[in-house]
Write a protein that holds these residues in place. Structure first.
Motif, short mmCIF file in Angstrom:
data_model
loop_
_atom_site.label_atom_id
_atom_site.label_comp_id
_atom_site.label_asym_id
_atom_site.label_seq_id
_atom_site.Cartn_x
_atom_site.Cartn_y
_atom_site.Cartn_z
N UNK A 124 -6.50 -26.35 93.78
CA UNK A 124 -7.33 -25.37 93.34
C UNK A 124 -7.34 -25.22 91.85
N UNK A 125 -8.44 -25.39 91.11
CA UNK A 125 -8.81 -25.25 89.70
C UNK A 125 -8.93 -23.92 89.38
N UNK A 126 -8.19 -23.42 88.73
CA UNK A 126 -8.27 -21.82 88.18
C UNK A 126 -7.47 -21.33 86.97
N UNK A 127 -8.21 -20.60 86.26
CA UNK A 127 -7.49 -20.15 84.83
C UNK A 127 -6.53 -18.82 85.25
N UNK A 128 -5.50 -18.97 84.93
CA UNK A 128 -4.52 -17.75 85.44
C UNK A 128 -4.66 -16.59 84.04
N UNK A 129 -5.36 -16.95 83.05
CA UNK A 129 -5.51 -15.99 82.09
C UNK A 129 -6.37 -15.11 82.44
N UNK A 130 -7.06 -15.52 83.47
CA UNK A 130 -8.14 -14.38 83.88
C UNK A 130 -7.38 -13.24 84.85
N UNK A 131 -8.29 -12.24 85.13
CA UNK A 131 -7.67 -11.13 85.85
C UNK A 131 -7.49 -11.15 87.07
N UNK A 132 -7.64 -9.93 87.94
CA UNK A 132 -7.41 -9.93 89.26
C UNK A 132 -8.38 -10.64 90.09
N UNK A 133 -9.58 -10.94 89.56
CA UNK A 133 -10.77 -11.23 90.28
C UNK A 133 -10.56 -12.68 90.75
N UNK A 134 -9.58 -13.33 90.32
CA UNK A 134 -9.52 -14.80 90.74
C UNK A 134 -8.80 -14.95 92.03
N UNK A 135 -8.11 -13.74 92.35
CA UNK A 135 -7.22 -14.05 93.70
C UNK A 135 -7.83 -14.06 94.90
N UNK A 136 -9.08 -13.42 94.85
CA UNK A 136 -9.57 -13.28 96.20
C UNK A 136 -10.02 -14.86 96.89
N UNK A 137 -10.46 -15.60 95.68
CA UNK A 137 -10.83 -16.99 96.08
C UNK A 137 -9.71 -17.78 96.44
N UNK A 138 -8.42 -17.61 95.66
CA UNK A 138 -7.36 -18.34 95.98
C UNK A 138 -7.05 -18.09 97.45
N UNK A 139 -7.01 -16.81 97.62
CA UNK A 139 -6.54 -16.26 98.84
C UNK A 139 -7.49 -16.75 100.23
N UNK A 140 -8.69 -17.03 99.87
CA UNK A 140 -9.29 -17.80 100.80
C UNK A 140 -8.99 -19.32 101.06
#
Ligand code: NAP
Length: 338
Positions: A124-140
Motif C-alpha cells: 500500500x503506497x501512502x504518505x503518512x504525513x497526510x491527515x485522517x483521510x488516508x485511513x479509509x483507503x488503508x482499511x479497505x
C-alpha cells in the motif's frame, strides 16, 4: 555515681549519647538497605537481560507471532527497522503487508520477500504525513486479512538538531511530524485492533525511540511525538491485555539507518537486522523495551544518571551537530557563489 541522684546535666548527656548512637545505627541501617536495594535491582536487571537477550531466542521464549494471525502489517516497511521487521516476520512464515510512500520501493521489497521467504505480500503506497483521510483507503485494502501483528514503525525526524522556531518550513513540519509519528500509529491501531479483539489475539508493536525517554531539546517535536507513541502503547496494553492483545513499546537508541544518518555499526549501534532480531525476541516478555542488550544498558544508564547530566551531554552533542550543519551550509553557499 552508681545509684547516685541524676542531675539535669547528666540526664541531658545521657540523652545526647543515646540520640547519637541511635543516629549512627539508623544511618548504618539506611545505608545497608540502600546498598541492598540497588544490588538487588542490578541483579534482577542482569537476570532479566540474560533471559531476554541470551536465552529467549534459543529457548523460543518470545510470543510465537505466527500463531496470532496469518498476516503482519508494517508501516515504513521499505527501509531500515521497518524493512527488517518485514523480513524477519516473513522468515517466520507470516504474510506481509508493506506500507510506505514509494510504490517502486514497495514492489521491490515485496518481490524480495516473496522470493526469499515464500510468503504472500501486499503493498500500500501512502504518505503518512497526510491527515485522517488516508485511513479509509488503508482499511479497505486490509479488509478480510487475518492480521495478527501490526508494527507501527513509520517515523520522521529532524534533518539536523534545531531550535523550535528556527526549524526550516516549521508551519509544514509541525503537522507533518505529528501526523507521521503519532496520527499514523493511532489510526493504524484503530483500523487493525478490532479484528484482533474479535479473534482475542494479536500484537501491536510501536517503534517509539529512546528520545522519548526524556524531553529532547533541539529535537523537541521528535521527542514529544515519541513520548506519545510510548504512552499510547503502555496505556493500550493495560486496556486490552485481558482481551488477549500484546502491545509493546520499543525505544531504540541509534541504529544504522537513513533516518539516523549513521552508516557504521559499533558496540552501541547495531544495524536494523541485528536490532530487530533481538527486539523480536522480547515480544510477550517485555511490554516496554530498548530492544537489544547494548541499548538496554544505555537505557539503564539514562535512568540512573541525573537529568541535568543528560541535558548537558545531549545538548552539547546536538549544538555541535547543529553548528557543523550551518558550517556545511555556508561552504555549499560559497561554492554556489563561485
Ligand atoms: N534509526 C534509528 O536510530 C532510530 C532510533 C530510534 C527510533 N527510531 C524509529 O524507528 C522508526 C524507523 O526508523 P528508521 O531509522 O528505520 O527509518 P528509515 O530507515 O528512514 O526508514 C523509514 C521508512 O519509512 C518510510 N517513510 C518515511 N516517511 C514516510 C511517510 N511520510 N509516509 C509513508 N512512509 C514513510 C520510508 O519509505 P519511503 O521513503 O519510500 O516512504 C521507509 O520505508 C522510526 O519511527 C524512528 O523514529 C529509529
Amino acid at each position: 555515681m552508681l545509684g547516685g541522684p541524676l542531675t539535669p546535666e547528666s540526664k541531658m548527656a545521657g540523652l545526647r549519647s543515646f540520640i547519637s548512637q541511635f543516629n549512627s545505627q539508623a544511618l548504618a541501617i539506611i545505608g545497608a538497605l540502600t546498598v541492598g536495594y540497588i544490588s538487588l535491582k542490578l541483579l534482577l536487571s542482569v537476570l532479566r537481560g540474560i533471559k531476554l537477550y541470551v536465552l529467549s531466542r534459543p529457548l523460543g521464549l518470545a510470543t510465537n507471532l505466527k500463531k496470532l494471525g496469518a498476516w503482519a502489517v508494517i508501516t515504513g516497511a521499505t527501509d531500515g527497522i521497518g524493512k527488517a521487521y518485514a523480513q524477519q516476520l516473513a522468515e517466520k512464515g507470516i504474510n506481509i503487508v508493506l506500507i510506505s510512500r514509494t510504490l517502486e520501493k514497495l514492489q521491490n521489497v515485496a518481490q524480495e520477500i516473496e522470493t526469499q521467504y515464500k510468503v504472500k505480500t501486499k503493498v500500500i503506497a501512502v504518505d503518512f504525513t497526510k491527515g485522517v483521510e488516508i485511513y479509509e483507503e488503508i482499511e479497505k485494502e486490509l479488509k478480510g486479512l487475518e492480521i495478527g501483528t501490526l508494527v507501527n514503525n513509520v517515523g520522521m525526524s529532524y534533518s539536523y538538531p534545531e531550535y523550535f522556531l528556527e526549524i526550516p518550513n516549521v508551519e509544514k513540519f509541525i503537522p507533518d511530524i505529528i501526523n507521521c509519528n503519532t496520527l499514523a500509529c493511532t489510526m493504524m491501531t484503530k483500523v487493525v485492533l478490532p479484528g484482533m479483539v474479535e479473534r482475542r489475539k494479536g500484537a501491536v508493536i510501536n517503534i517509539s525511540s529512546a528520545s522519548g525517554m526524556l524531553p529532547g531539546p533541539l529535537t523537541t517535536l521528535y521527542a514529544a511525538t515519541k513520548v506519545y507513541m510510548d504512552f499510547f502503547a503502555r496505556a493500550l496494553q493495560i486496556e486490552y491485555a485481558s482481551k488477549g492483545i500484546i502491545v509493546q513499546s520499543v525505544l531504540p537508541f541509534f541504529v544504522t539507518t537513513k533516518l539516523s544518518r549513521i552508516r557504521h555499526t559499533s558496540l552501541f549501534t547495531p544495524n536494523p537486522t541485528q536490532y530487530v532480531r533481538s527486539a523480536l525476541g522480547t515480544v510477550g516478555l517485555e511490554q516496554r523495551t530498548n530492544g537489544c542488550l547494548s541499548h538496554s544498558i544505555q537505557g539503564y544508564i539514562n535512568e540512573l544518571a541525573p537529568e541535568w547530566l543528560y541535558y548537558l551531554v545531549q545538548g552539547t552533542m546536538f549544538r555541535n551537530v547543529r553548528a557543523l550543519h550551518y558550517k556545511k551550509m555556508q561552504r555549499e553557499a560559497k561554492k554556489k557563489e563561485q
